[in-house]
Design an enzyme around this catalytic site. Structure first.
Site, PDB file in Angstrom:
ATOM      1  N   GLU A 257      34.584  42.553  33.660  1.00 41.34           N
ATOM      2  CA  GLU A 257      35.992  43.043  34.373  1.00 41.34           C
ATOM      3  C   GLU A 257      35.433  43.787  36.124  1.00 41.34           C
ATOM      4  O   GLU A 257      34.751  44.969  35.703  1.00 41.34           O
ATOM      5  CB  GLU A 257      37.139  44.632  33.683  1.00 41.34           C
ATOM      6  CG  GLU A 257      38.408  44.247  34.486  1.00 41.34           C
ATOM      7  CD  GLU A 257      39.184  44.862  33.523  1.00 41.34           C
ATOM      8  OE1 GLU A 257      40.400  45.290  33.838  1.00 41.34           O
ATOM      9  OE2 GLU A 257      38.331  45.793  32.567  1.00 41.34           O
ATOM     10  N   LYS A 320      45.289  38.360  31.741  1.00 44.89           N
ATOM     11  CA  LYS A 320      45.449  39.270  30.995  1.00 44.89           C
ATOM     12  C   LYS A 320      47.241  39.232  30.316  1.00 44.89           C
ATOM     13  O   LYS A 320      47.683  39.621  31.170  1.00 44.89           O
ATOM     14  CB  LYS A 320      45.596  40.435  31.549  1.00 44.89           C
ATOM     15  CG  LYS A 320      44.924  41.870  30.688  1.00 44.89           C
ATOM     16  CD  LYS A 320      44.772  43.099  31.721  1.00 44.89           C
ATOM     17  CE  LYS A 320      44.358  44.226  30.579  1.00 44.89           C
ATOM     18  NZ  LYS A 320      43.931  45.439  31.238  1.00 44.89           N
ATOM     19  N   CYS A 372      39.516  44.883  29.246  1.00 43.19           N
ATOM     20  CA  CYS A 372      39.677  46.033  29.017  1.00 43.19           C
ATOM     21  C   CYS A 372      40.501  46.658  27.522  1.00 43.19           C
ATOM     22  O   CYS A 372      40.208  45.861  26.610  1.00 43.19           O
ATOM     23  CB  CYS A 372      40.685  46.241  30.041  1.00 43.19           C
ATOM     24  SG  CYS A 372      40.581  48.418  30.199  1.00 43.19           S
TER      25      CYS A 372
END
EC number: 2.3.1.269
Length: 499
Positions: A257, A320, A372
């Site tokens: 990321e 995401k 994440c």
């Protein structure tokens, strides 16, 4: 005063059951303390207060490291950073408070039923609420303590929440033994562990002959450098340098990321250039980037290389879904936005992707991606796993939290996802912990934190669907709700009989 400090102490103790300490019995002792101090208190309000204080001790010690990003990167002084952590801990402490209220109100008698059914059912409901309300924050459910413990074999069957359920039963049996001065509850604990321990050696998956060479790159770019626009080219060159070194020996290359510190439109020429190089070498690159779609920005994963030309509207992409509160998405925007504007704080407000998304298709491999802290949402991960899924992928940037315990906690929760699903998990993190985790949750290989390096391994696909992937938390949650419905009607009946 003694009860207050006791509640805070037992709550604080829980943190050492998780990584990097990994003293798994601490979670049982911590819950034992919570149950002792609340069942010993006859007043519901006072019990709830003690449950709240236990939560403060628990959550403050588990998430204190968030102050590093608040203080260093958002420019909020240390005093107010700690106040923010206390406020967040206070919010999260509402859930153990709910647990205490449910157990005290519906199961007031100290007996086997309370600790074997009532308390674990109440815990299950409170933890489900914690994972759903507002944006959800299921950080460090107590079941994660068992990633190295004797109950880890339950993860592919009932998941981390189910393990939490069993841990509440074990802690409850210890409390019952203490109150009743009896060894029978201890025998019951031995029975549970004896019954479940052999599951640690059972495989819910089979290894396919299909494999590929995968390289995970850890750039180790500091957060200060990453957010400096003058350093963009230097950061990109750092990743390119390692990529060129391994491109001939790897089929799939993974960047973490934030590896590309600009949005997809701004970096288009760079992306086209590297896409061309990858095609010549017949390799793929998977990387994190910010994407623009219909005037909205997304934290996303894109793929470069392969047979198809790079397109910014490619379907082989992931957006995401679980955005970080305040870091990527402002919750209660209409209320909080004016406050943050007055404080002079400008927060990023990204758009989230869909709950269900296509797997990434790389050669003939199907990969379920996450970015994440999405990896802590086990229920969503398992709902996106299909019968043809080959790997799980998570990319992260934990440089926000320095050398604290936060990245280690994050890493161990990723291990639980591999164990629950029976899939190899590929984890690329900017500053660590970059690793390949086996389908049994065990570490295959990893890089040290804070080094600029790569991890190159041949990774095999696995076949099979675990019971947890099929059913999730539904059986235990259904059982818990039924318990409370029955208890509610019994409670009503007793009130009428009393009157």
């Amino acid at each position: 005063m003694i009860k207050i400090f006791t509640a805070l102490f037992f709550g604080s103790l829980n943190v050492i059951s998780f990584s990097p300490y990994n003293f798994w019995p601490a979670s049982i002792i911590s819950i034992f303390g919570l149950l002792i101090i609340t069942t010993n208190c006859k007043n519901l309000i006072n019990s709830a207060k003690l449950g709240f204080l236990w939560g403060i001790g628990n959550f403050f010690n588990e998430i204190y490291w968030i102050y590093i990003s608040i203080n260093k990167f958002f420019g909020i002084n240390l005093f107010f950073s700690i106040i923010i952590i206390l406020l967040l801990s206070s919010y999260l402490s509402l859930y153990p408070t709910i647990f205490v209220i449910l157990t005290k109100f519906f199961f007031p008698k100290i007996n086997f039923f309370l600790f074997c059914v009532g308390a674990p059912s109440a815990w299950m409901i409170s933890e489900i609420l914690r994972s759903k309300i507002l944006t959800g924050f299921p950080w460090l459910e107590i079941g994660y303590s068992q990633i190295n413990g004797p109950l880890k074999g339950l993860a592919p069957i009932i998941g981390v929440s189910g393990i939490s359920y069993i841990l509440i039963i074990i802690s409850g049996m210890c409390v019952l033994s203490f109150y009743k001065k009896s060894y029978y509850p201890i025998i019951f604990i031995i029975f549970i562990i004896t019954l479940t321990y052999p599951l640690n050696f059972f495989k819910w998956y089979s290894v396919k002959e299909k494999s590929t060479k995968i390289a995970l790159i850890q750039g180790n770019i500091s957060q200060h450098t990453y957010i400096d626009n003058n350093q963009i080219q230097k950061n990109l060159e750092q990743y390119l340098k390692i990529t060129k070194k391994i491109i001939n020996s790897s089929n799939i290359i993974i960047w973490p990321e934030s590896a590309i510190p600009c949005d997809e439109i701004s970096c288009r020429n760079f992306l086209l250039k590297i896409d061309k190089e990858l095609k010549l070498k017949k390799s793929y690159l998977i990387t994190g980037i910010i994407s623009l779609k219909k005037s909205n920005y997304y934290n996303s994963i894109i793929t470069l290389g392969g047979n198809s030309p790079y397109l910014d509207n490619s379907k082989n992409k992931y957006y995401k879904y679980n955005l970080v509160p305040f870091g990527e998405k402002l919750p209660l925007k209409s209320i909080l936005n004016p406050i943050f504007n007055k404080l002079g704080l400008s927060l990023i407000d990204l758009k989230k992707g869909d709950f269900f998304q296509n797997q990434l298709k790389i050669f003939d491999f199907n990969i379920v991606p996450s970015i994440c802290y999405e990896i802590i949402f086990g229920d969503r991960i398992r709902k996106n796993v299909k019968i043809n899924t080959d790997f799980l992928l998570t990319i992260s940037n934990d440089s926000w939290f320095g050398d604290s315990i936060g990245p280690w906690q994050h890493f161990n929760m990723a291990r639980m996802r591999a164990l629950e699903t029976g899939k190899n998990l590929l984890r690329a993190s900017n500053n660590g912990i970059t690793a390949i985790i086996g389908p049994n949750g065990e570490l295959k290989s990893k890089l040290p934190q804070f080094v600029n390096d790569f991890l190159l391994e041949e990774v095999f696909s696995t076949m099979g669907v675990t019971p947890y992937v099929k059913f999730g938390n539904i059986p235990l949650l259904f059982f818990s709700i039924i318990c409370f419905i029955i208890s509610f009607f019994i409670k009503i009946k007793l009130i009428f009989l009393k009157n």
